[in-house]
Motif scaffolding. Structure first.
Motif, PDB file in Angstrom:
ATOM      1  N   LEU A 193       0.853  -1.178   0.000  1.00  0.00           N
ATOM      2  CA  LEU A 193       0.000   0.000   0.000  1.00  0.00           C
ATOM      3  C   LEU A 193       0.891   1.229   0.000  1.00  0.00           C
ATOM      4  CD1 LEU A 193      -2.765   1.381   0.265  1.00  0.00           C
ATOM      5  CD2 LEU A 193      -2.531   1.141   2.751  1.00  0.00           C
ATOM      6  N   ALA A 194       0.860   2.003  -1.086  1.00  0.00           N
ATOM      7  CA  ALA A 194       1.697   3.197  -1.198  1.00  0.00           C
ATOM      8  C   ALA A 194       1.149   4.279  -0.289  1.00  0.00           C
ATOM      9  CB  ALA A 194       1.749   3.677  -2.640  1.00  0.00           C
ATOM     10  N   PRO A 195       1.918   4.714   0.734  1.00  0.00           N
ATOM     11  CA  PRO A 195       1.416   5.773   1.622  1.00  0.00           C
ATOM     12  C   PRO A 195       1.348   7.104   0.887  1.00  0.00           C
ATOM     13  CG  PRO A 195       3.673   5.215   2.172  1.00  0.00           C
ATOM     14  CD  PRO A 195       3.245   4.236   1.127  1.00  0.00           C
ATOM     15  N   LEU A 196       0.291   7.854   1.125  1.00  0.00           N
ATOM     16  CA  LEU A 196       0.106   9.155   0.491  1.00  0.00           C
ATOM     17  C   LEU A 196       0.784  10.262   1.281  1.00  0.00           C
ATOM     18  CD1 LEU A 196      -3.652   8.818  -0.509  1.00  0.00           C
ATOM     19  CD2 LEU A 196      -1.612   8.304  -1.871  1.00  0.00           C
ATOM     20  N   ALA A 197       1.049  10.037   2.556  1.00  0.00           N
ATOM     21  CA  ALA A 197       1.727  11.016   3.398  1.00  0.00           C
ATOM     22  C   ALA A 197       2.548  10.255   4.430  1.00  0.00           C
ATOM     23  CB  ALA A 197       0.710  11.930   4.077  1.00  0.00           C
ATOM     24  N   ASP A 198       3.426  10.985   5.119  1.00  0.00           N
ATOM     25  CA  ASP A 198       4.271  10.351   6.112  1.00  0.00           C
ATOM     26  C   ASP A 198       3.428   9.838   7.279  1.00  0.00           C
ATOM     27  OD1 ASP A 198       6.306  11.053   4.515  1.00  0.00           O
ATOM     28  OD2 ASP A 198       7.253  12.488   5.878  1.00  0.00           O
ATOM     29  N   GLU A 199       3.671   8.578   7.639  1.00  0.00           N
ATOM     30  CA  GLU A 199       3.011   7.967   8.789  1.00  0.00           C
ATOM     31  C   GLU A 199       4.081   7.409   9.713  1.00  0.00           C
ATOM     32  OE1 GLU A 199      -0.308   5.327   8.040  1.00  0.00           O
ATOM     33  OE2 GLU A 199      -0.276   5.901   5.920  1.00  0.00           O
ATOM     34  N   GLY A 238      12.893   2.783  17.788  1.00  0.00           N
ATOM     35  CA  GLY A 238      11.755   1.874  17.858  1.00  0.00           C
ATOM     36  C   GLY A 238      10.556   2.306  17.057  1.00  0.00           C
ATOM     37  N   TYR A 239      10.738   3.242  16.099  1.00  0.00           N
ATOM     38  CA  TYR A 239       9.609   3.698  15.291  1.00  0.00           C
ATOM     39  C   TYR A 239      10.045   3.771  13.830  1.00  0.00           C
ATOM     40  CZ  TYR A 239       7.420   4.950  19.700  1.00  0.00           C
ATOM     41  OH  TYR A 239       6.883   4.897  20.961  1.00  0.00           O
ATOM     42  N   LEU A 240       9.063   3.640  12.943  1.00  0.00           N
ATOM     43  CA  LEU A 240       9.294   3.732  11.511  1.00  0.00           C
ATOM     44  C   LEU A 240       8.446   4.866  10.950  1.00  0.00           C
ATOM     45  CD1 LEU A 240       9.107  -0.062  10.538  1.00  0.00           C
ATOM     46  CD2 LEU A 240      11.177   1.301  10.859  1.00  0.00           C
ATOM     47  N   VAL A 241       9.005   5.527   9.945  1.00  0.00           N
ATOM     48  CA  VAL A 241       8.275   6.548   9.200  1.00  0.00           C
ATOM     49  C   VAL A 241       8.142   6.049   7.773  1.00  0.00           C
ATOM     50  CG1 VAL A 241       8.237   8.919   8.378  1.00  0.00           C
ATOM     51  CG2 VAL A 241       9.126   8.404  10.658  1.00  0.00           C
ATOM     52  N   ALA A 242       6.918   5.882   7.289  1.00  0.00           N
ATOM     53  CA  ALA A 242       6.651   5.438   5.926  1.00  0.00           C
ATOM     54  C   ALA A 242       5.955   6.568   5.187  1.00  0.00           C
ATOM     55  CB  ALA A 242       5.798   4.177   5.921  1.00  0.00           C
ATOM     56  N   GLY A 243       6.482   6.923   4.028  1.00  0.00           N
ATOM     57  CA  GLY A 243       5.897   7.967   3.209  1.00  0.00           C
ATOM     58  C   GLY A 243       6.066   7.630   1.748  1.00  0.00           C
ATOM     59  N   PRO A 244       5.687   8.499   0.867  1.00  0.00           N
ATOM     60  CA  PRO A 244       5.868   8.244  -0.571  1.00  0.00           C
ATOM     61  C   PRO A 244       7.346   8.084  -0.912  1.00  0.00           C
ATOM     62  CG  PRO A 244       4.348  10.073  -0.200  1.00  0.00           C
ATOM     63  CD  PRO A 244       4.973   9.770   1.124  1.00  0.00           C
ATOM     64  N   GLY A 245       7.742   6.866  -1.181  1.00  0.00           N
ATOM     65  CA  GLY A 245       9.135   6.598  -1.519  1.00  0.00           C
ATOM     66  C   GLY A 245      10.089   6.739  -0.359  1.00  0.00           C
ATOM     67  N   LEU A 246       9.594   6.700   0.894  1.00  0.00           N
ATOM     68  CA  LEU A 246      10.448   6.901   2.066  1.00  0.00           C
ATOM     69  C   LEU A 246      10.138   5.852   3.119  1.00  0.00           C
ATOM     70  CD1 LEU A 246      12.353   8.584   3.961  1.00  0.00           C
ATOM     71  CD2 LEU A 246      10.270   9.782   4.704  1.00  0.00           C
ATOM     72  N   LEU A 247      11.185   5.233   3.651  1.00  0.00           N
ATOM     73  CA  LEU A 247      11.082   4.405   4.841  1.00  0.00           C
ATOM     74  C   LEU A 247      12.274   4.748   5.710  1.00  0.00           C
ATOM     75  CD1 LEU A 247       9.594   2.183   6.418  1.00  0.00           C
ATOM     76  CD2 LEU A 247      11.140   0.540   5.351  1.00  0.00           C
ATOM     77  N   ALA A 248      12.027   5.184   6.934  1.00  0.00           N
ATOM     78  CA  ALA A 248      13.095   5.632   7.824  1.00  0.00           C
ATOM     79  C   ALA A 248      12.835   5.110   9.223  1.00  0.00           C
ATOM     80  CB  ALA A 248      13.197   7.156   7.824  1.00  0.00           C
ATOM     81  N   ALA A 249      13.913   4.891   9.989  1.00  0.00           N
ATOM     82  CA  ALA A 249      13.836   4.526  11.400  1.00  0.00           C
ATOM     83  C   ALA A 249      14.076   5.770  12.234  1.00  0.00           C
ATOM     84  CB  ALA A 249      14.869   3.464  11.732  1.00  0.00           C
ATOM     85  N   THR A 250      13.416   5.848  13.376  1.00  0.00           N
ATOM     86  CA  THR A 250      13.536   7.028  14.230  1.00  0.00           C
ATOM     87  C   THR A 250      13.237   6.639  15.673  1.00  0.00           C
ATOM     88  OG1 THR A 250      12.643   9.238  14.695  1.00  0.00           O
ATOM     89  CG2 THR A 250      11.139   7.635  13.755  1.00  0.00           C
ATOM     90  N   PRO A 251      13.851   7.334  16.640  1.00  0.00           N
ATOM     91  CA  PRO A 251      13.483   7.108  18.050  1.00  0.00           C
ATOM     92  C   PRO A 251      12.323   7.985  18.492  1.00  0.00           C
ATOM     93  CG  PRO A 251      15.391   8.549  17.941  1.00  0.00           C
ATOM     94  CD  PRO A 251      15.050   8.196  16.518  1.00  0.00           C
ATOM     95  N   ASP A 252      11.852   8.881  17.626  1.00  0.00           N
ATOM     96  CA  ASP A 252      10.819   9.839  17.965  1.00  0.00           C
ATOM     97  C   ASP A 252       9.437   9.267  17.659  1.00  0.00           C
ATOM     98  OD1 ASP A 252       9.319  12.074  18.504  1.00  0.00           O
ATOM     99  OD2 ASP A 252       9.842  13.114  16.641  1.00  0.00           O
TER     100      ASP A 252
END
Length: 392
Positions: free
Chosen positions: A278-284, A302-316
């Protein structure tokens, strides 16, 4: 999101096929020999070997020694009048001075106080003796009652009173039962640990076992049943060979049932999980971790950010700061349940793993199954994967 377990013979998800076949065998081999995987084999092997050695000591040393003591006691004759020996049975007269029942939690100790004891040669009589149970002598005597005490090897083995005989806690008969029962339990648990290590060693170069409850409950229930039966057999039989045979016969249906359940679950359970990206339409931002020997895998993120063409790890938890994006070289291979040998802490209930490759390096994205489709969409799976169109 559309997620369903694939059935045997059903093609896997489109993104899981080509990438998975392209994964180098050497990388899979190296991943199987991680420190966690080696510990998963080494720990049960060491514990199992120690338990088997302890059981062997009890079976080969302690049990034969207690059996020899029992046979010597049964064969001992009464002492002659002038004979000085601890190998014969010597009977002396005594008087009861006290009758005491000590209650301790769920057990009770029964003690007879002794006085005016006729001392046999080379024997120092105790002031009291612990009886094996309450009947028949303990319940029949009172202070002042006359007793006959029978010594063997320096200890009072039984007492007689008006034709009644009761053995003391030093009765050597059946002394083999407790160490024999303990040996059978240790042997059962040790064998189960060695079997676990063997299965783990076989899985290191194959596909590891998933975090599924039945993989733990079925073996544990089997071992528990066998241990309970093995511990009970020495008390209900009259000898070592009979108890061994009965334990082996009782273990057969338990092991057969466990094997049948395991084979049935293997037939009904598949590893790869079909998930539509499922392509995310905005950062989640949602809970999840990136695990692997890669620079964008960080402890405490311990958190992930998924967005259009973006997957990132973050502690926030809000996903606004300290983002560590994954590179475009990261390719999704398949979605599967967590494995016991996966790196990192144990995943939360309901988690799934997106198994990925960054070149030849295995990478694991762990998150709740609700967010797996977003991860796949953010990773920009191969072009043959059909992304779900946005609403409207």
């Amino acid at each position: 999101m559309k997620a369903a377990a694939a059935r045997p013979g059903t093609p896997s998800a489109p993104f899981a096929s080509a990438a998975y076949r392209a994964a180098p065998a050497s990388a899979a081999f190296r991943a199987a020999f991680t420190p966690d995987a080696i510990r998963a084999v080494f720990a049960p092997a060491v514990i199992g070997a120690a338990l088997v050695l302890a059981a062997a000591w009890l079976l080969l040393v302690t049990v034969p020694r207690t059996l020899d003591t029992e046979r010597a006691f049964s064969a001992a004759a009464d002492c002659r009048t002038a004979q000085v020996s601890t190998e014969c049975r010597r009977t002396v007269r005594a008087t009861v001075t006290s009758v005491t029942a000590d209650h301790k939690h769920r057990s009770t100790d029964y003690w007879l106080g002794l006085g005016h004891v006729q001392k046999p040669p080379a024997v120092r009589p105790p002031s009291r003796v612990k009886m094996e149970g309450r009947t028949p002598v303990f319940a029949a005597v009172r202070p002042g009652s006359a007793l006959h005490l029978t010594y063997w090897r320096g200890e009072i083995r039984y007492v007689d009173h008006q034709g009644l005989r009761q053995y003391t806690a030093a009765d050597p008969r059946g002394g083999y039962r407790l160490p024999f029962a303990a040996a059978l339990v240790l042997l059962s648990v040790g064998g189960a640990c060695l079997r676990t290590a063997q299965c783990g060693a076989r899985r290191r170069t194959a596909e590891p076992a998933g975090h599924e409850p039945w993989r733990l409950t079925v073996p544990l229930a089997s071992v528990l049943l066998i241990c309970c039966f093995a511990f009970a057999t020495p008390w209900g039989t009259g000898g070592v060979p009979t108890a061994l045979l009965l334990t082996a016969v009782g273990a057969v249906p338990v092991l057969a049932g466990a094997a049948w359940l395991t084979r049935r679950r293997h037939r009904r359970t598949t590893d790869t999980i079909r998930v539509a990206p499922l392509a995310p339409l905005a950062d989640e931002c949602f809970p999840g971790r990136v695990l692997g020997d890669v620079p964008y895998s960080h402890e405490g993120f311990g958190y992930l950010v998924a967005g259009p063409g973006l997957l990132a790890a973050t502690p926030d938890p809000a996903g606004r700061i300290a983002r560590r994006p994954v590179p475009r070289t990261l390719t999704a291979v398949r979605v599967r349940p967590p494995y016991w040998t996966d790196p990192g802490p144990s995943p939360a209930p309901g988690s799934q793993v997106v198994e990925c490759r960054d070149g030849a390096t295995p990478v694991y994205v762990v998150t709740h199954h609700v967010y797996v489709s977003r991860v796949l969409g953010a990773l920009r799976c191969p072009t043959e994967a059909q992304l779900r169109p946005p609403p409207g």
